[in-house]
Scaffold this active site. Structure first.
Site: not given
Ligand code: NAP
Length: 316
Positions: A10, A43, A48, A76, A109
């Site tokens: 897939e 995701d 969340y 997750k 998770h």
């Molecule tokens: N499995 C796990 O344990 C785990 C842990 C962490 C994260 N995750 C997943 O990964 C995803 C992404 O990671 P994350 O949320 O930790 O952080 P990230 O995507 O690294 O960063 C998010 C931050 O960046 C900003 N941002 C987004 N696009 C931007 C751009 N083009 N220019 C400047 N700033 C920008 C966002 O603000 P705005 O929203 O205001 O644009 C937010 O403050 C999560 O949302 C989640 O789905 C999983």
């Protein structure tokens, strides 16, 4: 949209929308906008606290013509539902919230278990140690979810190569994915090599440095990935934004990547990074930025006395 090809054959769209910290009241618009722009991978996670609103956006997108089979929805299993008898009910709750019959991918998770009503962050006596409830027991219940048709694929999140190896040896179904923190400051090349050798794909989380995560998960004076001068210089050269360079770098490494945004302009900007090509010299330059910097170091999942430790968690 570029896709990864899973062992099952897939395709999984490589660029997805992250939804951690996307608040109710804003995540609906973010998901609708993302799907309008072309994202087909979202995701999610029970933890969340926003899956019901994501589900509303998915339902409305599908009512207006997007087919379920075009979408790739990951969620997750939270740490408080690791007892085998709790796994399928937890997934059923997620499916109810997301208004779906099945998930494309269900991830454990963290390989860490806490009690049902544990606080966040959990107190030391709210953990269930790895000897009492090994992640392999939880995995078997996740395998049953695949057999019941509730999840097409299962995988780990925050799993080390050693823990993936345990699942490969002891499980009936091999993990399809490991979702881990990955960006130029934490390149995890050995883990990616291990996964590639074993047919496990990797998703890069926090690819932009997760600057909006809660204060309890932050250290003092952290380096800001989005402000790194080398990334800024490459961005300037290719007439792109630093975020686009970071996303393009993750795609160049053949990982999936799930930047989070609730801002319409940035949701589009991030998606357009799929068309950006970095040169060999850009890749070399970014390769030099590795500093083994975890923004999510896992410390809240390994306090002294919990039965877990950071050495156990990361196997480092
Ligand atoms: N499995 C796990 O344990 C785990 C842990 C962490 C994260 N995750 C997943 O990964 C995803 C992404 O990671 P994350 O949320 O930790 O952080 P990230 O995507 O690294 O960063 C998010 C931050 O960046 C900003 N941002 C987004 N696009 C931007 C751009 N083009 N220019 C400047 N700033 C920008 C966002 O603000 P705005 O929203 O205001 O644009 C937010 O403050 C999560 O949302 C989640 O789905 C999983």
């Amino acid at each position: 949209m570029q896709a990864l090809r899973l062992k099952s054959g897939e395709p999984m769209p490589r660029l997805g929308l992250g939804t951690w910290k996307s608040r109710p009241g804003e995540v609906y618009d973010a998901v609708r906008e993302a799907i309008r722009v072309g994202y087909r991978h979202i995701d999610c996670a029970h933890a969340y606290g926003n899956e019901a609103e994501v589900g509303q956006a998915l339902a409305e997108a599908m009512a207006s013509g997007v087919k379920r089979e075009e979408l790739w929805i990951t969620s997750k299993l939270w740490n408080n539902a690791h007892h085998p008898e709790d796994v399928q009910p937890a997934l059923a709750g997620t499916l109810r919230n997301l208004r779906l019959d099945y998930l494309d991918l269900y991830l454990m998770h963290w390989p860490v278990a806490v009690r049902g009503q544990a606080h966040f962050p959990p107190g030391v006596d709210e953990f269930i140690g790895p000897k009492e409830l090994p992640f392999t027991a939880t995995w078997k219940a996740m395998e049953d979810c695949v057999n019941a048709g509730l999840a097409r694929h299962i995988g780990g999140s925050n799993f080390s190569a050693r823990k993936l190896q345990t699942l490969l040896e002891e499980g009936r179904i091999a993990p399809a994915m490991d979702q881990v923190e990955l960006h130029p400051y934490l390149q995890q090349t050995a883990l990616i090599d291990f996964c590639r050798r074993h047919g496990i794909h990797v998703t890069a989380y926090s690819p932009l440095g997760s600057a909006d995560r809660p204060a309890v998960l932050k250290a003092d004076a952290e380096p800001l990935l989005l402000e790194d001068p080398a990334i800024a210089a490459i961005a300037k050269c290719c007439d792109a934004s630093p975020a686009q360079v970071l996303i393009a770098w993750a795609l160049e490494r053949d990982t999936a990547v799930i930047p989070k945004s609730v801002n319409r302009g940035r949701i589009r900007e991030n998606f357009e990074a799929g068309a950006l090509r970095l040169t060999d010299s850009d890749l070399k330059e970014i390769g030099r930025l590795d500093r083994h910097r975890r923004y999510l170091d896992g410390a809240i999942w390994a306090p002294p006395g919990s039965g877990y430790s950071l050495e156990w968690l990361w196997d480092e």
